[in-house]
Design a protein around this motif. Structure first.
Motif, PDB file in Angstrom:
ATOM      1  N   ALA A  34       0.848  -1.197   0.000  1.00 60.97           N
ATOM      2  CA  ALA A  34       0.000   0.000   0.000  1.00 60.97           C
ATOM      3  C   ALA A  34       0.880   1.241   0.000  1.00 60.97           C
ATOM      4  CB  ALA A  34      -0.873  -0.001   1.254  1.00 60.97           C
ATOM      5  N   THR A  35       0.333   2.313  -0.483  1.00 58.80           N
ATOM      6  CA  THR A  35       1.033   3.604  -0.435  1.00 58.80           C
ATOM      7  C   THR A  35       0.417   4.455   0.677  1.00 58.80           C
ATOM      8  OG1 THR A  35      -0.386   4.134  -2.274  1.00 58.80           O
ATOM      9  CG2 THR A  35       1.932   3.752  -2.779  1.00 58.80           C
ATOM     10  N   GLY A  36       0.653   5.737   0.649  1.00 57.61           N
ATOM     11  CA  GLY A  36       0.203   6.592   1.740  1.00 57.61           C
ATOM     12  C   GLY A  36       1.306   6.673   2.779  1.00 57.61           C
ATOM     13  N   LEU A  65      -1.591  -1.833  -4.553  1.00 58.80           N
ATOM     14  CA  LEU A  65      -3.036  -1.812  -4.350  1.00 58.80           C
ATOM     15  C   LEU A  65      -3.774  -0.973  -5.380  1.00 58.80           C
ATOM     16  CD1 LEU A  65      -4.080  -0.989  -0.690  1.00 58.80           C
ATOM     17  CD2 LEU A  65      -4.777  -2.955  -2.049  1.00 58.80           C
ATOM     18  N   ASP A  66      -3.156   0.154  -5.731  1.00 61.13           N
ATOM     19  CA  ASP A  66      -3.928   1.142  -6.495  1.00 61.13           C
ATOM     20  C   ASP A  66      -2.997   2.099  -7.221  1.00 61.13           C
ATOM     21  OD1 ASP A  66      -3.013   2.373  -4.171  1.00 61.13           O
ATOM     22  OD2 ASP A  66      -4.989   2.756  -3.350  1.00 61.13           O
ATOM     23  N   TYR A  79       1.906   6.009  -7.830  1.00 65.33           N
ATOM     24  CA  TYR A  79       2.203   5.013  -6.799  1.00 65.33           C
ATOM     25  C   TYR A  79       3.346   4.092  -7.228  1.00 65.33           C
ATOM     26  CZ  TYR A  79      -1.635   6.632  -3.848  1.00 65.33           C
ATOM     27  OH  TYR A  79      -2.453   7.371  -3.019  1.00 65.33           O
ATOM     28  N   GLY A 131      -3.599   0.558   4.547  1.00 63.72           N
ATOM     29  CA  GLY A 131      -3.865   1.705   5.397  1.00 63.72           C
ATOM     30  C   GLY A 131      -5.372   1.932   5.372  1.00 63.72           C
ATOM     31  N   ILE A 132      -5.812   3.012   5.969  1.00 60.15           N
ATOM     32  CA  ILE A 132      -7.246   3.339   5.941  1.00 60.15           C
ATOM     33  C   ILE A 132      -7.391   4.838   5.737  1.00 60.15           C
ATOM     34  CG2 ILE A 132      -7.372   3.546   8.472  1.00 60.15           C
ATOM     35  CD1 ILE A 132     -10.231   2.315   8.281  1.00 60.15           C
ATOM     36  N   GLY A 133      -8.321   5.228   4.890  1.00 54.04           N
ATOM     37  CA  GLY A 133      -8.590   6.650   4.694  1.00 54.04           C
ATOM     38  C   GLY A 133      -9.463   7.184   5.823  1.00 54.04           C
ATOM     39  N   GLY A 139      -7.343   0.795  -0.031  1.00 53.29           N
ATOM     40  CA  GLY A 139      -6.964   1.006  -1.422  1.00 53.29           C
ATOM     41  C   GLY A 139      -7.584   2.346  -1.780  1.00 53.29           C
ATOM     42  N   PHE A 140      -8.309   2.384  -2.888  1.00 60.23           N
ATOM     43  CA  PHE A 140      -9.101   3.585  -3.199  1.00 60.23           C
ATOM     44  C   PHE A 140     -10.577   3.196  -3.308  1.00 60.23           C
ATOM     45  CE2 PHE A 140      -5.429   6.255  -4.956  1.00 60.23           C
ATOM     46  CZ  PHE A 140      -5.559   7.251  -3.997  1.00 60.23           C
ATOM     47  N   THR A 160     -11.027  12.580   0.187  1.00 56.87           N
ATOM     48  CA  THR A 160      -9.762  11.891  -0.132  1.00 56.87           C
ATOM     49  C   THR A 160      -8.852  12.795  -0.944  1.00 56.87           C
ATOM     50  OG1 THR A 160     -10.834   9.730  -0.041  1.00 56.87           O
ATOM     51  CG2 THR A 160      -8.780   9.868  -1.297  1.00 56.87           C
ATOM     52  N   ARG A 166      -1.713  17.090   0.182  1.00 52.89           N
ATOM     53  CA  ARG A 166      -0.403  17.414   0.758  1.00 52.89           C
ATOM     54  C   ARG A 166       0.763  16.834  -0.049  1.00 52.89           C
ATOM     55  NH1 ARG A 166      -2.350  12.973   3.442  1.00 52.89           N
ATOM     56  NH2 ARG A 166      -0.890  11.454   4.348  1.00 52.89           N
ATOM     57  N   PHE A 167       0.481  15.826  -0.859  1.00 54.92           N
ATOM     58  CA  PHE A 167       1.548  15.224  -1.658  1.00 54.92           C
ATOM     59  C   PHE A 167       1.766  15.960  -2.984  1.00 54.92           C
ATOM     60  CE2 PHE A 167      -0.109  11.517   0.816  1.00 54.92           C
ATOM     61  CZ  PHE A 167       1.041  11.273   1.558  1.00 54.92           C
ATOM     62  N   LYS A 201      -7.300   8.929  12.441  1.00 57.26           N
ATOM     63  CA  LYS A 201      -7.817   7.649  11.935  1.00 57.26           C
ATOM     64  C   LYS A 201      -8.737   6.949  12.940  1.00 57.26           C
ATOM     65  CE  LYS A 201      -5.596   8.058   8.097  1.00 57.26           C
ATOM     66  NZ  LYS A 201      -4.524   7.241   7.604  1.00 57.26           N
TER      67      LYS A 201
HETATM   68  C1  GLP Z   1      -4.597   6.746   0.192  1.00 54.95           C
HETATM   69  C2  GLP Z   1      -4.292   5.349  -0.386  1.00 54.95           C
HETATM   70  C3  GLP Z   1      -4.583   4.267   0.600  1.00 54.95           C
HETATM   71  C4  GLP Z   1      -4.113   4.734   1.954  1.00 54.95           C
HETATM   72  C5  GLP Z   1      -4.973   5.863   2.451  1.00 54.95           C
HETATM   73  C6  GLP Z   1      -4.464   6.520   3.723  1.00 54.95           C
HETATM   74  O1  GLP Z   1      -5.386   7.534  -0.586  1.00 54.95           O
HETATM   75  N1  GLP Z   1      -4.910   5.039  -1.632  1.00 54.95           N
HETATM   76  O2  GLP Z   1      -3.988   3.045   0.210  1.00 54.95           O
HETATM   77  O3  GLP Z   1      -4.206   3.680   2.892  1.00 54.95           O
HETATM   78  O4  GLP Z   1      -5.265   6.779   1.433  1.00 54.95           O
HETATM   79  O5  GLP Z   1      -3.350   7.312   3.479  1.00 54.95           O
HETATM   80  P1  GLP Z   1      -2.330   7.737   4.609  1.00 54.95           P
HETATM   81  O6  GLP Z   1      -1.644   6.465   5.010  1.00 54.95           O
HETATM   82  O7  GLP Z   1      -1.391   8.695   3.979  1.00 54.95           O
HETATM   83  O8  GLP Z   1      -3.114   8.302   5.710  1.00 54.95           O
END
Ligand code: GLP
Length: 259
Positions: A34-36, A65-66, A79, A131-133, A139-140, A160, A166-167, A201
């Motif tokens: 996963a990214t984030g 993931l995405d 990603y 991770g979790i949004g 994922g997305f 989202t 921020r990125f 979160k």
């Molecule tokens: C992103 C990604 C997710 C990630 C989530 C949380 O948009 N698509 O895979 O888990 O949002 O991001 P972060 O870990 O930066 O809080």
């Protein structure tokens, strides 16, 4: 679901890295990445173990993931780039063992079908980091994603896009569309590691873990999976109603069981 409440983000990273290391050392493995910002500590810990402890990823494959639609893989926020820079280029994956979705594909329908077939051809994912949004996405898969969904194109929610701004240099640069493994796809991975840190979160974690299984909170779909480890720090656990129960049962778990 096993809820593991750990003192600090570094403990979450170490515990996740332990599970991944155990998987990778057991033989050829397929990792779901996963990214984030959430998994970055885990990736740093795995890089450290590769450099200092001889942990090798040479026998592993990885699936992302995405991916954003419309960003070339060379864009620093694609990603593909993020995973390469933050993790895979710093360890010893063999070239071509790290797979991602092509957000620039001319035929996105064909691209998502290709990706599903590639995961299946690799034998499925052994361990999936998630991770979790703040809106409960994984994922997305945004709220109202089908709990049985497969890899497909999605439109991001405003929340989202704001969270991910921020990125990017300017919020308007955050793509509107993405490709993501579906909740049904993710649930086929053999072990899911859901990570969350920080107060922001806490609400999403409480809804995912203690709320009903509902498309409104996509992460709640993980309740249907037979092997999920939810690794959270104290802040992300702060809205859980049954914190003491989780801490008590994890504290008394036989060590040989692992996660
Ligand atoms: C992103 C990604 C997710 C990630 C989530 C949380 O948009 N698509 O895979 O888990 O949002 O991001 P972060 O870990 O930066 O809080």
């Amino acid at each position: 679901m096993e809820i593991v409440i750990l003192p600090a983000p570094a403990d979450v990273a170490r515990t996740a890295a332990d599970a991944i290391e155990q998987q990778v050392r057991s033989g050829p493995s397929v990792l779901g990445l996963a990214t984030g910002s959430t998994p970055l500590g885990t990736y740093q810990e795995l890089i450290r173990r590769h450099r200092n402890g001889g942990l090798s990823f040479a026998g592993a494959e990885a699936f992302l993931l995405d991916e954003y639609v419309g960003l070339p893989s060379t864009h620093p926020q694609s990603y593909h780039s993020v995973i390469r820079d933050e993790f895979t280029a710093n360890v010893d994956f063999v070239p071509d063992a790290v797979h991602g979705l092509d957000g620039m594909a001319e035929d996105l329908e064909a691209e998502v079908a290709r990706y599903e077939a590639a995961i299946a051809a690799a034998g499925g994912v052994d361990i999936q980091i998630l991770g979790i949004g703040t809106d409960g996405h994984v994922g997305f898969n945004e709220p109202m994603s089908s709990l049985g969904s497969r890899t497909r194109i999605k439109t991001l929610t405003r929340q989202t896009r704001e969270d991910n701004a921020r990125f990017f240099g300017d919020p308007s640069e955050v793509p509107e569309h993405v490709l993501t493994q579906g909740l049904g796809t993710i649930r086929e991975a053999r072990h899911l590691l859901l990570l969350a840190m920080g107060e922001a979160k806490a609400e999403a974690i409480a809804a995912a873990v203690e709320g009903p299984v509902a498309a409104l909170c996509p992460a709640s779909a993980l309740q249907l999976h037979p092997h999920v480890s939810v690794l959270v720090d104290e802040a992300a656990a702060s809205r859980l109603a049954h914190r003491e129960y989780y801490q008590d049962t994890f504290g008394r778990k036989p060590a040989w069981q692992g996660l």
